[in-house]
Design a protein around this motif. Structure first.
Motif, mmCIF file in Angstrom:
data_model
loop_
_atom_site.group_PDB
_atom_site.id
_atom_site.type_symbol
_atom_site.label_atom_id
_atom_site.label_comp_id
_atom_site.label_asym_id
_atom_site.label_seq_id
_atom_site.Cartn_x
_atom_site.Cartn_y
_atom_site.Cartn_z
ATOM 1 N N CYS A 65 0.817 -1.339 0.070
ATOM 2 C CA CYS A 65 0.015 -0.029 -0.096
ATOM 3 C C CYS A 65 0.928 1.210 -0.130
ATOM 4 O O CYS A 65 0.439 2.166 -0.766
ATOM 5 N N THR A 66 1.962 1.140 1.003
ATOM 6 C CA THR A 66 2.799 2.454 0.843
ATOM 7 C C THR A 66 3.488 2.618 -0.636
ATOM 8 O O THR A 66 3.652 3.767 -1.265
ATOM 9 N N GLU A 67 3.983 1.623 -1.144
ATOM 10 C CA GLU A 67 4.695 1.783 -2.378
ATOM 11 C C GLU A 67 3.624 2.046 -3.485
ATOM 12 O O GLU A 67 4.035 2.961 -4.374
ATOM 13 N N LEU A 68 2.330 1.780 -3.538
ATOM 14 C CA LEU A 68 1.387 2.350 -4.564
ATOM 15 C C LEU A 68 1.242 3.420 -4.382
ATOM 16 O O LEU A 68 1.162 4.196 -5.234
ATOM 17 N N GLN A 69 0.887 4.059 -3.242
ATOM 18 C CA GLN A 69 0.869 5.685 -2.656
ATOM 19 C C GLN A 69 2.286 6.315 -3.328
ATOM 20 O O GLN A 69 1.915 7.298 -3.987
ATOM 21 N N GLU A 70 3.501 5.929 -3.124
ATOM 22 C CA GLU A 70 4.361 6.486 -3.774
ATOM 23 C C GLU A 70 4.681 6.621 -5.238
ATOM 24 O O GLU A 70 4.972 7.474 -5.750
ATOM 25 N N LEU A 71 4.284 5.296 -5.795
ATOM 26 C CA LEU A 71 4.176 5.369 -7.132
ATOM 27 C C LEU A 71 3.149 6.154 -7.913
ATOM 28 O O LEU A 71 3.396 6.794 -8.927
ATOM 29 N N ARG A 72 2.119 6.116 -7.167
ATOM 30 C CA ARG A 72 0.973 6.950 -7.687
ATOM 31 C C ARG A 72 1.323 8.282 -7.840
ATOM 32 O O ARG A 72 1.061 9.223 -8.806
ATOM 33 N N ASN A 73 1.834 8.899 -6.830
ATOM 34 C CA ASN A 73 2.319 10.507 -6.684
ATOM 35 C C ASN A 73 3.409 10.593 -7.430
ATOM 36 O O ASN A 73 3.350 11.807 -8.159
ATOM 37 N N TYR A 74 4.391 9.789 -7.869
ATOM 38 C CA TYR A 74 5.271 9.726 -8.789
ATOM 39 C C TYR A 74 4.951 10.150 -9.915
ATOM 40 O O TYR A 74 5.409 10.931 -10.965
ATOM 41 N N LEU A 75 3.988 9.056 -10.426
ATOM 42 C CA LEU A 75 3.479 8.846 -11.922
ATOM 43 C C LEU A 75 2.709 9.990 -12.178
ATOM 44 O O LEU A 75 2.961 10.834 -13.376
ATOM 45 N N LEU A 76 1.897 10.636 -11.297
ATOM 46 C CA LEU A 76 0.669 11.659 -11.340
ATOM 47 C C LEU A 76 1.745 13.045 -11.747
ATOM 48 O O LEU A 76 1.296 14.067 -12.527
ATOM 49 N N THR A 77 2.851 13.085 -10.800
ATOM 50 C CA THR A 77 3.766 14.296 -11.018
ATOM 51 C C THR A 77 4.389 14.418 -12.165
ATOM 52 O O THR A 77 4.874 15.531 -12.598
ATOM 53 N N ASN A 78 4.744 13.205 -12.569
ATOM 54 C CA ASN A 78 5.844 13.332 -13.727
ATOM 55 C C ASN A 78 5.341 12.909 -15.235
ATOM 56 O O ASN A 78 6.172 12.776 -16.227
ATOM 57 N N THR A 79 3.887 12.993 -15.378
ATOM 58 C CA THR A 79 3.213 12.584 -16.492
ATOM 59 C C THR A 79 2.364 13.612 -16.982
ATOM 60 O O THR A 79 1.856 14.335 -15.972
ATOM 61 N N ASP A 80 2.200 13.936 -18.418
ATOM 62 C CA ASP A 80 1.433 14.930 -18.795
ATOM 63 C C ASP A 80 -0.157 14.457 -19.153
ATOM 64 O O ASP A 80 -1.007 15.202 -18.711
ATOM 65 N N ILE A 81 -0.275 13.411 -19.830
ATOM 66 C CA ILE A 81 -1.614 12.889 -20.147
ATOM 67 C C ILE A 81 -2.214 11.563 -19.429
ATOM 68 O O ILE A 81 -2.979 10.996 -20.199
#
Length: 528
Positions: free
Chosen positions: A503-519
């Motif tokens: 769950c912690t890894e999912l939260q970290e990856l979610r934030n990472y992907l949303l921050t670093n992608t445009d579409i």
């Protein structure tokens, strides 16, 4: 309908199955031949126990021709083998297969002499006797060499000498000798007289200094020479139907290997063999045009490998510390395995790999650095670039530090695997970096992935599946993507599926992907 697995089944499973049945004992009503097959998958002590279940089981045991005594038969009775064999001989029952593994302290040559004499009388076809040797070898009785009906012979821990009246293995097809002392004359006599021999395996043996097969074994299809001793210096094989050849030695003392008239050879493995040099390899390859699988390992004199073949499908070269270049013109190559080494004992620069291979090529690289510094990461990036166009790439490393490229280095270098679509990273130890750091580095190494797998094993395997925007949308292409030979995932990614993250890894990856992608439109999360 009862299906017997290939693995040996235990008597407990049979009894449990019987207890679960209603009414009559349906297993005992099976044909005796099937009951015998069941018993043949068991060691003798369990097969013997089945004989008490019913008259049918007892009848099957009485005629059982496959006797596997396992490796603990002497823990209760030293004479049980002799008693069972004597009973078979008295009842005139043939023994097709006999197998036993013995501790040296529990055995004398008289036991073996007696068993072999009885087995010969019982028309033995497959014989396997392996002794866990300590210091000396058990002398093999000469009677065994007169076993004309013998098809397979497996021996371990014996001293084999040429009998006075020669060898009469007219039916022998498979010979396996391990941890044994072989008389030089015996080995040559075997090669000269066993015209039906198909498989010859010598492992951890002592005595002979050479093996020569010169057209006397027309049916020979496989030769395995494992852990050849220091004094063993030459292998000379001419076998027109040979398909598999494996040779390994202890200390690179095997100086001469001659492989001639082996045009059917498909599988060749050479490990720790000094005979393998650039010139030797260049002269060998034209003579084995049907080679499909080729493994080279710990061949310290090898510097360059040049192979041109439309038959080669799998090639492996590892721990060849002086290797400089591998050049493969192999349009049907499907698998390639090598290592990326960095340290005092390795050649500098690292070898280059020029691969002309199938579009389906899967490459596996084992990363073995002695130290983790900027030169290592530079060499790693350069090595990975040789495999940019592979269909799938696997990296094996001790820990994640080996594949997390420092960010300051990424700014001045091109991603080495920008064309790769599938990346699998096997990490032996738990992560030192965060999951985000690992993913960020791997996405820099391979910025156009469809699939990314990493972790310690199948249970811990973490996966990311990527879906990018349609190529028809290229009019919206970002300037950075237009100037590079790859599409930047930050501008192309529309959907990501995350599997087996905490769950912690999912939260970290979610934030990472949303921050670093445009579409990015969707993140699918599949927890463990």
């Amino acid at each position: 309908m009862w299906i017997i697995a290939n693995d040996i089944i235990s008597i407990q499973k049979i009894l449990a199955a019987m207890e679960g049945m209603e009414g009559t004992d349906q297993i005992s009503e099976l044909p005796v031949s099937i009951l015998e097959h069941i018993q043949s998958l068991l060691v003798v002590k369990d097969a013997l126990n089945t004989s008490t279940l019913s008259k049918a089981w007892n009848s099957a045991w009485a005629s059982l021709s496959c006797l596997n005594f396992g490796d603990d038969i002497f823990s209760k009775s030293k004479n049980i083998v002799s008693r069972i064999l004597a009973d078979r001989q008295k009842q005139n029952i043939s023994v097709r297969k006999f197998m036993v593994k013995l501790p040296y302290a529990s055995l004398t040559s008289n036991y073996v002499d007696n068993w072999i004499n009885i087995l010969l009388a019982c028309n033995i076809k497959e014989l396997s006797i392996e002794v866990e040797r300590t210091h000396t070898y058990i002398k093999l009785p000469e009677a065994i060499f007169a076993a004309k009906a013998l098809n397979m012979l497996r021996l371990g821990g014996f001293n084999l000498e040429l009998p006075s009246d020669g060898i009469k293995f007219s039916s022998l097809r498979e010979l396996y000798l391990a941890d044994s002392f072989l008389d030089e004359q015996l080995l040559q006599a075997l090669c000269a007289s066993c015209s039906n021999l198909e498989v010859l395996s010598l492992s951890g043996f002592h005595g002979p200094i050479s093996l020569q097969v010169a057209g006397t074994l027309p049916k020979l299809r496989a030769v395995y020479l494992e852990d050849c001793p220091d004094q063993f210096q030459m292998v000379d094989i001419a076998a027109p139907n040979l398909k598999d050849l494996e040779i390994s030695s202890f200390c690179e003392d095997l100086h001469v290997i001659k492989i001639t008239a082996c045009k059917s050879l498909k599988h060749l493995e050479l490990l720790t063999v000094e005979a393998v040099t650039d010139q030797w390899l260049e002269e060998l390859l034209p003579n084995i045009p049907n080679l499909e699988i080729f493994h080279l390992s710990c061949c310290s004199l090898l510097k360059t490998v040049n192979i041109s073949s439309d038959r080669l499908k799998y090639f492996q070269v590892t721990a060849c510390n002086n290797l400089i270049e591998v050049d493969l013109d192999t349009p049907n190559l499907l698998g390639f395995l090598s290592d990326v080494r960095y340290g005092e004992d390795t050649v500098d620069p690292l070898p280059t790999f020029n691969l002309k291979a199938s579009n389906l090529l899967e490459a596996c690289l084992c990363l073995i650095p002695e130290t983790l510094d900027n030169p290592w990461y530079s060499k790693l990036i350069k090595s990975l670039g040789n495999f940019n166009h592979c269909n799938a790439i696997t990296l094996c490393c001790e820990n994640d530090k080996e594949i997390v490229i420092p960010k300051d280095m990424r700014e001045n270098l091109l991603p080495p695997l920008y064309d790769a679509k599938c990346l699998h990273v096997t990490i032996m130890n738990p992560l030192n970096h965060s999951v985000v750091d690992v993913v960020d580095s791997l996405l820099w190494i391979s910025p156009q992935l469809d699939s990314l797998y990493f972790g310690c094993g199948t249970e811990d395997l973490k996966t990311l599946k990527f879906t990018s925007r349609d190529a028809a949308d290229d009019e919206d292409e970002k300037p950075c993507c237009a100037s590079m030979p790859w599409k930047c995932w930050r501008h192309e990614l529309k959907k990501v599926k995350l599997n087996n993250f905490t769950c912690t890894e999912l939260q970290e990856l979610r934030n990472y992907l949303l921050t670093n992608t445009d579409i990015l439109e969707e993140i699918i999360e599949v927890p463990p």
